[in-house]
Design a protein around this motif. Structure first.
Motif, PDB file in Angstrom:
ATOM      1  N   GLY A 201       0.778  -1.232   0.000  1.00 17.41           N
ATOM      2  CA  GLY A 201       0.000   0.000   0.000  1.00 17.41           C
ATOM      3  C   GLY A 201       0.806   1.277   0.000  1.00 17.41           C
ATOM      4  N   HIS A 202       2.086   1.200   0.362  1.00 13.89           N
ATOM      5  CA  HIS A 202       2.853   2.427   0.544  1.00 13.89           C
ATOM      6  C   HIS A 202       3.061   3.233  -0.733  1.00 13.89           C
ATOM      7  N   ASP A 203       2.950   2.607  -1.883  1.00 10.17           N
ATOM      8  CA  ASP A 203       3.192   3.370  -3.112  1.00 10.17           C
ATOM      9  C   ASP A 203       1.993   3.408  -4.061  1.00 10.17           C
ATOM     10  N   LEU A 204       0.821   3.078  -3.576  1.00  5.18           N
ATOM     11  CA  LEU A 204      -0.340   3.042  -4.463  1.00  5.18           C
ATOM     12  C   LEU A 204      -0.646   4.407  -5.069  1.00  5.18           C
ATOM     13  N   MET A 205      -0.623   5.454  -4.272  1.00  3.75           N
ATOM     14  CA  MET A 205      -0.956   6.783  -4.789  1.00  3.75           C
ATOM     15  C   MET A 205       0.282   7.615  -5.101  1.00  3.75           C
ATOM     16  N   VAL A 206       1.297   7.520  -4.260  1.00  6.39           N
ATOM     17  CA  VAL A 206       2.468   8.376  -4.453  1.00  6.39           C
ATOM     18  C   VAL A 206       3.197   8.034  -5.744  1.00  6.39           C
ATOM     19  N   SER A 207       3.129   6.788  -6.173  1.00 12.57           N
ATOM     20  CA  SER A 207       3.767   6.427  -7.442  1.00 12.57           C
ATOM     21  C   SER A 207       3.053   7.086  -8.621  1.00 12.57           C
ATOM     22  N   GLU A 208       1.732   7.182  -8.543  1.00 16.29           N
ATOM     23  CA  GLU A 208       0.967   7.879  -9.594  1.00 16.29           C
ATOM     24  C   GLU A 208       1.341   9.362  -9.627  1.00 16.29           C
ATOM     25  N   HIS A 209       1.535   9.940  -8.454  1.00 19.30           N
ATOM     26  CA  HIS A 209       1.896  11.350  -8.374  1.00 19.30           C
ATOM     27  C   HIS A 209       3.296  11.581  -8.935  1.00 19.30           C
ATOM     28  N   GLU A 210       4.255  10.715  -8.565  1.00 19.82           N
ATOM     29  CA  GLU A 210       5.626  10.872  -9.041  1.00 19.82           C
ATOM     30  C   GLU A 210       5.747  10.611 -10.543  1.00 19.82           C
ATOM     31  N   ASP A 211       4.962   9.676 -11.066  1.00 19.56           N
ATOM     32  CA  ASP A 211       5.017   9.369 -12.499  1.00 19.56           C
ATOM     33  C   ASP A 211       4.254  10.380 -13.349  1.00 19.56           C
ATOM     34  N   GLY A 212       3.478  11.242 -12.720  1.00 16.80           N
ATOM     35  CA  GLY A 212       2.727  12.258 -13.445  1.00 16.80           C
ATOM     36  C   GLY A 212       1.413  11.775 -14.010  1.00 16.80           C
ATOM     37  N   THR A 213       0.984  10.588 -13.634  1.00 14.68           N
ATOM     38  CA  THR A 213      -0.275  10.056 -14.166  1.00 14.68           C
ATOM     39  C   THR A 213      -1.476  10.391 -13.286  1.00 14.68           C
ATOM     40  N   LEU A 214      -1.239  10.884 -12.086  1.00 15.27           N
ATOM     41  CA  LEU A 214      -2.351  11.205 -11.186  1.00 15.27           C
ATOM     42  C   LEU A 214      -3.182  12.361 -11.738  1.00 15.27           C
ATOM     43  N   ARG A 215      -2.524  13.402 -12.185  1.00 22.06           N
ATOM     44  CA  ARG A 215      -3.256  14.550 -12.741  1.00 22.06           C
ATOM     45  C   ARG A 215      -4.011  14.171 -14.006  1.00 22.06           C
ATOM     46  N   LEU A 216      -3.391  13.332 -14.827  1.00 19.09           N
ATOM     47  CA  LEU A 216      -4.066  12.898 -16.058  1.00 19.09           C
ATOM     48  C   LEU A 216      -5.308  12.071 -15.748  1.00 19.09           C
ATOM     49  N   THR A 217      -5.188  11.207 -14.759  1.00 16.45           N
ATOM     50  CA  THR A 217      -6.334  10.375 -14.382  1.00 16.45           C
ATOM     51  C   THR A 217      -7.465  11.228 -13.841  1.00 16.45           C
ATOM     52  N   LEU A 218      -7.123  12.164 -12.958  1.00 16.07           N
ATOM     53  CA  LEU A 218      -8.151  13.035 -12.391  1.00 16.07           C
ATOM     54  C   LEU A 218      -8.739  13.974 -13.448  1.00 16.07           C
ATOM     55  N   ALA A 219      -7.907  14.404 -14.398  1.00 12.35           N
ATOM     56  CA  ALA A 219      -8.409  15.270 -15.474  1.00 12.35           C
ATOM     57  C   ALA A 219      -9.321  14.500 -16.434  1.00 12.35           C
ATOM     58  N   GLY A 220      -9.169  13.176 -16.459  1.00  9.25           N
ATOM     59  CA  GLY A 220     -10.010  12.342 -17.319  1.00  9.25           C
ATOM     60  C   GLY A 220     -11.400  12.126 -16.772  1.00  9.25           C
ATOM     61  N   GLY A 221     -11.709  12.709 -15.640  1.00 10.40           N
ATOM     62  CA  GLY A 221     -13.053  12.616 -15.093  1.00 10.40           C
ATOM     63  C   GLY A 221     -13.232  11.586 -13.992  1.00 10.40           C
ATOM     64  N   VAL A 222     -12.165  10.954 -13.567  1.00  9.35           N
ATOM     65  CA  VAL A 222     -12.256   9.990 -12.475  1.00  9.35           C
ATOM     66  C   VAL A 222     -12.236  10.764 -11.160  1.00  9.35           C
ATOM     67  N   SER A 223     -13.224  10.512 -10.314  1.00  8.80           N
ATOM     68  CA  SER A 223     -13.254  11.217  -9.036  1.00  8.80           C
ATOM     69  C   SER A 223     -12.202  10.633  -8.092  1.00  8.80           C
ATOM     70  N   ARG A 224     -11.831  11.420  -7.107  1.00  8.68           N
ATOM     71  CA  ARG A 224     -10.819  10.975  -6.140  1.00  8.68           C
ATOM     72  C   ARG A 224     -11.300   9.760  -5.353  1.00  8.68           C
ATOM     73  N   ALA A 225     -12.575   9.749  -5.024  1.00  4.62           N
ATOM     74  CA  ALA A 225     -13.124   8.616  -4.268  1.00  4.62           C
ATOM     75  C   ALA A 225     -13.073   7.335  -5.101  1.00  4.62           C
ATOM     76  N   ARG A 226     -13.393   7.425  -6.363  1.00  6.53           N
ATOM     77  CA  ARG A 226     -13.335   6.240  -7.230  1.00  6.53           C
ATOM     78  C   ARG A 226     -11.903   5.771  -7.431  1.00  6.53           C
ATOM     79  N   LEU A 227     -10.988   6.724  -7.571  1.00  3.01           N
ATOM     80  CA  LEU A 227      -9.584   6.373  -7.739  1.00  3.01           C
ATOM     81  C   LEU A 227      -9.061   5.662  -6.496  1.00  3.01           C
ATOM     82  N   LEU A 228      -9.351   6.208  -5.321  1.00  3.07           N
ATOM     83  CA  LEU A 228      -8.921   5.570  -4.071  1.00  3.07           C
ATOM     84  C   LEU A 228      -9.568   4.205  -3.897  1.00  3.07           C
ATOM     85  N   SER A 229     -10.848   4.103  -4.224  1.00  3.79           N
ATOM     86  CA  SER A 229     -11.540   2.810  -4.102  1.00  3.79           C
ATOM     87  C   SER A 229     -10.949   1.778  -5.052  1.00  3.79           C
TER      88      SER A 229
END
Length: 173
Positions: free
Chosen positions: A71-99
């Motif tokens: 679990g330690h890198d589930l979200m931070v890896s997306e942030h470091e790779d730059g894919t977190l903003r793209l995923t959120l910009a694609g219309g995925v809500s934060r709750a759905r992404l975390l789930s």
């Protein structure tokens, strides 16, 4: 949510994490069952009851560690790779992404744990000719619950960390 969970599991499977965990569990359960009575000079496959007693401490320490490490890198890896903003910009809500990330992590933890227990349990049952499997079945269920709790803690750490290294250090504290 299902798409994100499937992607997370397939990423972990391709990295070899799932297969490595299956091998670790098979080795740990097999060695514990085979060498559990070594202190009284008995080597051989034991029944389910003795194996459960021997595995209890291993499950208490190894499963939470696996949950945190997963679990330690589930979200931070997306942030470091730059894919977190793209995923959120694609219309995925934060709750759905975390789930989705949490469910994918749960699947990545459950598949190796249950596979290891099923394979080793079948070998123990056939080798020791033991049919009292109920205590052995309770151990992976409680281990999974413990692993899911620590996976959620790891995901929370990953969500609030800035780097993978910071997340790993916080998870291992």
């Amino acid at each position: 949510i299902r798409l994100i969970a499937t992607k997370e599991f397939s990423d972990r499977f391709r990295s070899g994490w799932v297969i490595t965990c299956v091998l670790v569990w098979l080795g740990a359960i097999g060695l514990t069952s085979f060498l559990g009575l070594l202190q009284i000079s008995y080597i051989g496959v034991q029944g389910y009851d003795r194996t459960v007693i021997s595995l209890l401490n291993l499950v208490q320490y190894l499963v939470p560690l696996l949950g945190l490490l997963l679990g330690h890198d589930l979200m931070v890896s997306e942030h470091e790779d730059g894919t977190l903003r793209l995923t959120l910009a694609g219309g995925v809500s934060r709750a759905r992404l975390l789930s989705g990330k949490f469910l994918g992590g749960c699947l990545s933890l459950a598949v190796p744990l249950l596979s290891g227990f099923v394979i080793a349990g079948a070998v123990i049952g056939l080798s020791a000719k033991d049919s009292a499997i109920a205590p052995f079945l309770r151990l992976p269920v409680s281990g999974l619950a413990l692993g899911f709790i620590f996976l959620a803690i790891g995901l929370a750490i990953s969500t609030f960390s800035r780097t993978r290294v910071q997340s790993l250090v916080l998870a291992l504290l």
